[in-house]
Design a protein around this motif. Structure first.
Motif: not given
Length: 394
Positions: A152-154, A146-148, A175-178
């Motif tokens: 999605x990133x960031x 679900x995140x991907x 705030x995250x990027x991966x």
């Protein structure tokens, strides 16, 4: 005006502006704090009385008792005005008891907490048809997928209880990027016993942040409102307002008013929205259920929230007002705005010329007031002391 106004949180400029907003009308203002240290708001010439009470969080039971003991000694019920989220949280747990001794707008115990908590606020917004950023809970099935695919990133890792999170991490969110950064942030939150959610970032620069500032009377109806547009925040991108202009934004008015009335809110509320740079849709980000950073700006454009609150609760409500024009006046917290400008320019988000152009407008200052200079001098002393301590440690 026999009713005193007890203001909680005077070691920050929100408490200072509240004291000024009431004191200028001759209202007896009481600065109630847990320490003399750094409470520069109480230096105002409009501060009538200063008291020390136990710490709102470390000794919350005695804090409540001390407030009640103070109120019992007064000839009339004081009006109680919290100027920080943590005070609101503690008061909300004892709201029914506090209301026996103080005048306070909200009548439903627990509603303040509901609108301050990110999860319960999202549920309320969805129920009432208000857009909110897509959100994933950490315990959901197929979390990584679900995140991907959805978030999605960031993306953002946000607390459900902001005051507690900020106290521990000195920031509002991660705030995250991966996926690695996400897992690290989740671990930090878990180790700190903080409940968090993961949220999609709504596209758009900081000037896509807008506010709807409103007062709802004891019938739960919006009687006063103003809309504003943020230009800069600190920390940049996901921080508090340091430079915000009053701007009429008609698209916000109906949906925001209807939402606050639907949840039966009473008193002052500030809804923060972000306008999606791609779709133009407004997304509800959070609600501030207490006097906010913009208080002095609101007062200068005709919506003195502390005075509106005081007058209604003491039986002399002011006539409704709505600002359906753009005054272009700006709230300015100069010290933190300078830090923000440095970071905006460093990251290429703003140019020097952008900044200079933005500053050419009438302003409402966070701390400085020619008619009431002592708080600014006290604040300057606090900042200089911190600077010298840092230099001494090097």
């Amino acid at each position: 005006m026999n009713n005193k106004a007890v203001i909680l949180g005077n070691n920050y400029y929100i408490g200072l502006s509240t004291i000024r907003c009431l004191g200028m009308y001759g209202i007896h203002t009481v600065a109630a704090d847990y320490s003399e240290e750094e409470r520069y708001g109480a230096k105002s010439k409009y501060c009538s009385e200063k008291i020390i009470v136990p710490h709102y969080k470390k000794d919350s039971e005695n804090f409540i008792d001390a407030l009640i003991d103070y109120a019992k000694k007064q000839d009339a019920k004081p009006v109680l005005i919290p100027c920080h989220d943590s005070y609101v949280e503690v008061l909300d747990t004892q709201l029914d008891r506090i209301r026996e001794y103080y005048l306070i707008p909200q009548t439903e115990q627990g509603l303040y907490t509901k609108v301050m908590n990110k999860e319960t606020l999202e549920a309320l917004a969805v129920e009432k048809g208000i857009k909110v950023p897509e959100t994933i809970r950490v315990d959901e099935d197929d979390f990584a997928e679900k995140i991907e695919t959805i978030i999605k990133f960031p993306c953002l890792v946000k607390p459900t209880d902001s005051p507690s999170f900020v106290e521990k991490f000195r920031r509002k969110l991660f705030k995250v990027h991966s996926m690695d950064e996400l897992n690290d942030a989740l671990k930090q939150a878990k180790d700190a016993d903080e409940e968090v959610i993961v949220q999609r970032i709504i596209p758009g620069f900081d000037d896509h942040m807008h506010t709807f500032d409103a007062y709802l009377n004891q019938d739960g109806k919006v009687t006063h409102w103003v809309t504003c547009q943020k230009l800069r925040q600190y920390p940049i991108n996901f921080g508090a307002s340091v430079y915000t202009v009053q701007k009429y934004i008609p698209e916000l008015v109906e949906q925001a008013s209807d939402f606050l009335e639907a949840i039966k809110f009473k008193g002052f509320a500030e809804i923060e929205f972000k306008k999606d740079a791609e779709t133009g849709d407004f997304y509800l980000i959070e609600i501030n259920a207490r006097i906010t950073n913009l208080n002095d700006l609101l007062a200068k454009v005709g919506m003195n929230i502390p005075y509106i609150t005081y007058m209604e609760l003491t039986g002399a409500p002011l006539a409704p007002t709505a600002l359906k024009e753009t005054t272009n006046r700006a709230f300015w917290y100069g010290y933190e705005d300078m830090l923000a400008i440095r970071d905006y320019i460093k990251t290429g988000q703003l140019s020097v010329m952008n900044v200079i152009k933005s500053l050419i407008r009438p302003k409402a200052y966070a701390i400085w007031d020619w008619k009431d200079p002592k708080p600014a001098f006290a604040y300057t002393g606090i900042i200089l002391s911190k600077v010298f301590k840092r230099i001494g440690k090097r």
